[in-house]
Write an enzyme that holds these catalytic residues in place. Structure first.
Site, short mmCIF file in Angstrom:
data_model
loop_
_atom_site.label_atom_id
_atom_site.label_comp_id
_atom_site.label_asym_id
_atom_site.label_seq_id
_atom_site.Cartn_x
_atom_site.Cartn_y
_atom_site.Cartn_z
N TYR A 1 -9.37 2.57 16.27
CA TYR A 1 -8.53 3.08 15.17
C TYR A 1 -8.60 4.60 15.09
CZ TYR A 1 -6.96 4.26 10.50
OH TYR A 1 -6.31 4.85 9.45
N SER B 1 -4.92 10.18 9.66
CA SER B 1 -6.07 9.79 8.86
C SER B 1 -7.12 10.89 8.93
CB SER B 1 -6.65 8.48 9.40
OG SER B 1 -7.92 8.20 8.85
N GLY C 1 0.78 -1.24 0.00
CA GLY C 1 0.00 0.00 0.00
C GLY C 1 0.80 1.28 0.00
N ILE C 2 0.47 2.16 0.93
CA ILE C 2 1.12 3.46 1.00
C ILE C 2 2.61 3.33 1.28
CG2 ILE C 2 1.19 5.64 2.31
CD1 ILE C 2 -1.82 5.43 2.65
N GLY C 3 2.99 2.31 2.05
CA GLY C 3 4.41 2.11 2.34
C GLY C 3 5.21 1.82 1.09
#
Length: 269
Positions: free
Chosen positions: A164, A151, A25-27
């Protein structure tokens, strides 16, 4: 190429960046964007095979150096292992990207206890520990940058992903406060707040049905790096996400929470 047109990752060309959660993903998008800009990489995540494949490809394609360390940040000793790894390799980290994190969808009481505790460990404690370990070196060198993945959930309570959302509110406030603290030392700190993003996050969290109007991970990454380079303490990726996050301030908090609860409430079986 002028400062206005060059890729934001070019700010760290020839330097070393540490990316957590770098196997998906974003990583992965962070790793690719930084490698494109000539940044050397330390990549860490749980899945060593993915890390090694990614590091090998980036080193070959972009002629950078790339090191990998398999580590699970749910283990409280992992941040120290990551820090020791960079010391043993004699690597000075100029850019710390606290990207690793996960969520879990469902009624709080029905979620396994250890899952919740691991979420707090990865999303909050590991962020604090890694930042605390690497900041002294940055302060000594009078240079360095820290990017923390928050987020759009940072801006409100969100029923059914309550833990979360709370961890991401922590990340946002931690980054904003630290950004002000670090200004005298010439160190930039920024929280990146994406909304729905094309990644494995929704699958892991059990939130596939909420992946509407998802941004690409590449867009989110460029937004974050650009904001960090500009010295911003936080940035919300996407105009719609920005308007939504700040529009909530115009109505009572309990109303916002009620609306979110209605949107996220699980369907009756």
């Amino acid at each position: 190429m002028s400062r206005e047109t060059r890729p934001p990752a070019a700010n760290w060309s020839g330097k070393w960046a540490l990316v957590t959660g770098a196997s998906a993903g974003i990583g992965v998008a962070f790793a690719k964007e930084l490698a494109l800009g000539g940044t050397n990489l330390v990549l860490t995540a749980r899945r060593k095979d993915r890390l090694e494949d990614l590091a090998r490809g980036l080193a070959e394609n972009y002629k950078i150096k790339a090191e990998v360390l398999a580590a699970d940040l749910a283990d409280s000793s992992a941040p120290e292992r990551v820090f020791s790894f960079t010391k043993e390799k004699n690597i000075e980290i100029d850019l710390l990207i606290n990207n690793a994190g996960f969520g879990q969808y469902g009624e709080f009481h029905s979620i396994e206890k250890q899952r919740l505790l691991d979420m707090v460990q990865v999303n909050c404690s590991a962020v604090v520990l890694l930042t605390h370990l690497f900041l002294p070196q940055m302060i000594q060198r009078k240079r360095g940058d820290v990017l923390i993945l928050a987020s759009t959930a940072s801006f409100q309570a969100v029923p059914y992903i309550s833990t979360y959302a709370a961890t991401k509110a922590f990340d946002l406030l931690f980054a904003e406060g630290l950004a002000e603290e670090m200004k005298p030392y010439g160190i930039r700190v920024c929280a990146l707040c994406p909304g729905s993003t094309e990644s494995e996050f929704a699958v892991v969290a059990g939130q596939e049905k909420f992946k509407r109007n998802a941004e690409t991970a590449e867009k989110v990454v460029r937004t974050g790096l650009k904001a960090l380079a500009a010295g911003n303490s936080y940035v919300i990726s996407g105009l719609g996400n920005y308007l939504g996050a700040h529009g909530e301030r115009l109505v009572p908090r309990r109303f916002v929470t009620k609306i979110a609860g209605g949107m996220f409430k699980p369907a009756k079986k």
